[in-house]
Design a protein around this motif. Structure first.
Motif, PDB file in Angstrom:
ATOM      1  N   ASN A  86      -6.352   8.647  -9.690  1.00 23.79           N
ATOM      2  CA  ASN A  86      -6.343  10.012  -9.175  1.00 23.79           C
ATOM      3  C   ASN A  86      -5.598  10.952 -10.134  1.00 23.79           C
ATOM      4  O   ASN A  86      -6.046  12.072 -10.408  1.00 23.79           O
TER       5      ASN A  86
ATOM      6  N   PRO B 113      -9.805   0.495 -10.298  1.00 16.62           N
ATOM      7  CA  PRO B 113      -8.393   0.159 -10.051  1.00 16.62           C
ATOM      8  C   PRO B 113      -8.248  -1.164  -9.324  1.00 16.62           C
ATOM      9  O   PRO B 113      -9.126  -1.569  -8.553  1.00 16.62           O
TER      10      PRO B 113
ATOM     11  N   LYS C 290       0.825  -1.200   0.000  1.00 16.92           N
ATOM     12  CA  LYS C 290       0.000   0.000   0.000  1.00 16.92           C
ATOM     13  C   LYS C 290       0.865   1.259   0.000  1.00 16.92           C
ATOM     14  O   LYS C 290       1.863   1.350   0.705  1.00 16.92           O
TER      15      LYS C 290
ATOM     16  N   SER D  98      -3.257  -0.583  -4.842  1.00 18.05           N
ATOM     17  CA  SER D  98      -2.995   0.764  -4.356  1.00 18.05           C
ATOM     18  C   SER D  98      -2.403   1.669  -5.423  1.00 18.05           C
ATOM     19  O   SER D  98      -2.812   2.821  -5.577  1.00 18.05           O
TER      20      SER D  98
ATOM     21  N   GLU E  47      -2.743   1.598  -8.595  1.00 19.92           N
ATOM     22  CA  GLU E  47      -3.719   1.969  -9.613  1.00 19.92           C
ATOM     23  C   GLU E  47      -4.720   3.001  -9.083  1.00 19.92           C
ATOM     24  O   GLU E  47      -5.264   3.784  -9.861  1.00 19.92           O
ATOM     25  N   GLU E  48      -4.944   3.011  -7.792  1.00 14.90           N
ATOM     26  CA  GLU E  48      -5.786   4.054  -7.209  1.00 14.90           C
ATOM     27  C   GLU E  48      -5.135   5.424  -7.407  1.00 14.90           C
ATOM     28  O   GLU E  48      -5.813   6.416  -7.696  1.00 14.90           O
TER      29      GLU E  48
ATOM     30  N   LYS F  68      -8.324  -0.403 -17.036  1.00 13.36           N
ATOM     31  CA  LYS F  68      -8.017  -0.076 -15.652  1.00 13.36           C
ATOM     32  C   LYS F  68      -6.812   0.875 -15.629  1.00 13.36           C
ATOM     33  O   LYS F  68      -6.030   0.913 -16.586  1.00 13.36           O
TER      34      LYS F  68
END
Length: 420
Positions: free
Chosen positions: A364, A354, A78, A357, A359-360, A335
């Motif tokens: 953004n 996503p 993460k 982590s 890909e999040e 994605k």
């Protein structure tokens, strides 16, 4: 050029796609997890890691157990929140575990192989770079970052003592690496290494794309001067239908979204009002899934007309065909992987959920930059997609990506390495 080694890792497409534009300039390209002569023990460690990652990625779609297992795995890699800016140099347990494997000679053989003819190394994954430094590789080591943000795993155990140099796609990654303790002089903001295309070819493709993305001229009427000052006059009409490419990731996850897209847009596909390209990569099971979906929806007559499957048996052939196909694509739906940076080519991205982590943070990056829009419910693509087109949302994303995105990463990387 031919004065550097290119080290890839065949785990998903990200780290291989990142190196693909650099490959023809390298003296030699090796997959760190699968090269001629790799010791059996080294290969087994890589194989177990890859198998675990792909299984976890696919299981995310399963309720309860799948979500829990993915959550637990994602916690290990993460990325912490960017703010407040702070010292994040303390190594993680997973990083310490990686270095413990080096102490047991994992990847020493790769070090010995490259040391026979020492040249600068460009790696698209952190583990081989760390291993080479650990064993004392005497030439320069460069590491290409392929996401809009990175976890602590991307910085070595003792970053202040490290000689590894980074090529980063965003200024945020540069700041993040500094939080992890990497020396500023070892970080180069280059942008992501995109396929080498001439500016004139990219502009010509974008002109046609804008005609398909802004059919009612709602965007064009507001920004005509900017568009024509950047691209020149647009053609009177497009020579092809609106074309959408849906790309499945290397682990084969999210292929179900592709089926929902087909079902929702079925009538428009039959009427040839839209062309759908389903990108399967090199996974035969994903290709078979889409072929079965096409049969189930009675769309087989549209194959090679308003419906196309992009599949190749080798990853290099796939990347080459993907890049060529992209020139005649209006929308990329995927994605938020390393493909997020392809928005700089003037291609708007519809962002699928996503996975993980990193890909999040890519999501953004796309949304904040105005280069992409998060998908609505795929079951109703026939409604919201054409609402977006009418309002010019995707045309705006295409122009924002072209104007603001960094697309000279490949040239910048080669220039820096040639000076080493």
């Amino acid at each position: 050029m031919e004065d550097f080694y290119l080290i890839l890792v065949s785990m998903g497409y990200g780290h291989q796609r990142t190196g693909f534009p650099l490959k023809k300039f390298a003296f030699q390209t090796l997959n760190a997890n699968d090269y001629e002569g790799i010791p059996k023990r080294d290969k087994e460690i890589w194989k177990s890691t890859k198998s675990f990652y792909e299984t976890i990625s696919r299981m995310k779609n399963f309720p309860l157990l799948g979500n829990f297992l993915f959550w637990a795995f994602d916690r290990l890699q993460k990325i912490p929140q960017f703010y407040p800016k702070r010292d994040l140099s303390q190594p993680t347990l997973s990083l310490k575990t990686t270095y413990s494997l080096f102490k047991k000679n994992w990847m020493r053989h790769l070090f010995q192989k490259l040391s026979q003819k020492p040249l600068p190394v460009i790696s698209t994954f952190f583990t081989p770079a760390f291993a080479l430094e650990f064993f004392g590789y005497q030439e320069e080591i460069f590491l290409v970052v392929c996401d809009a943000d990175v976890s602590r795993s991307w910085a070595p155990l003792f970053p202040q003592k490290s000689k590894i140099k980074y090529f980063v796609p965003t200024k945020e990654v540069k700041e993040r690496l500094k939080m992890y303790g990497v020396k500023e002089e070892n970080i180069f903001f280059t942008g992501y290494p995109l396929p080498l295309e001439s500016e004139e070819d990219l502009k010509a493709a974008l002109k046609v794309r804008l005609l398909n993305l802004d059919p009612f001229k709602n965007y064009f009427s507001k920004y005509q001067k900017i568009i024509e000052n950047t691209l020149g006059p647009l053609p009177p009409a497009s020579f092809r239908p609106l074309t959408l490419l849906f790309s499945v990731g290397g682990a084969g996850a999210q292929k179900e979204i592709g089926f929902q897209i087909l079902r929702s847009l079925r009538e428009k596909i039959l009427q040839q009002k839209i062309k759908i390209v389903l990108s399967c990569g090199i996974r035969q099971e994903v290709k078979n899934y889409f072929l079965e979906a096409i049969e189930k929806l009675n769309l087989a007559s549209c194959l090679n007309k308003s419906l196309e499957i992009l599949f190749e048996e080798s990853v290099d052939d796939y990347f080459e065909k993907f890049n060529q196909t992209l020139k005649n694509v209006d929308i990329l739906w995927t994605k938020p992987s390393e493909l997020s940076f392809y928005s700089a080519l003037g291609i708007p991205i519809i962002v699928a959920p996503p996975i993980g982590s990193q890909e999040e943070f890519n999501l953004n990056y796309l949304v904040k930059s105005g280069f992409g829009i998060f998908q609505e419910n795929p079951k109703y693509t026939h409604q919201w997609l054409f609402d977006w087109l009418e309002k010019g949302y995707l045309a705006e994303c295409a122009m924002e990506g072209f104007l603001e995105g960094e697309r000279n990463g490949t040239e910048k990387i080669l220039k820096i390495v040639s000076r080493s």
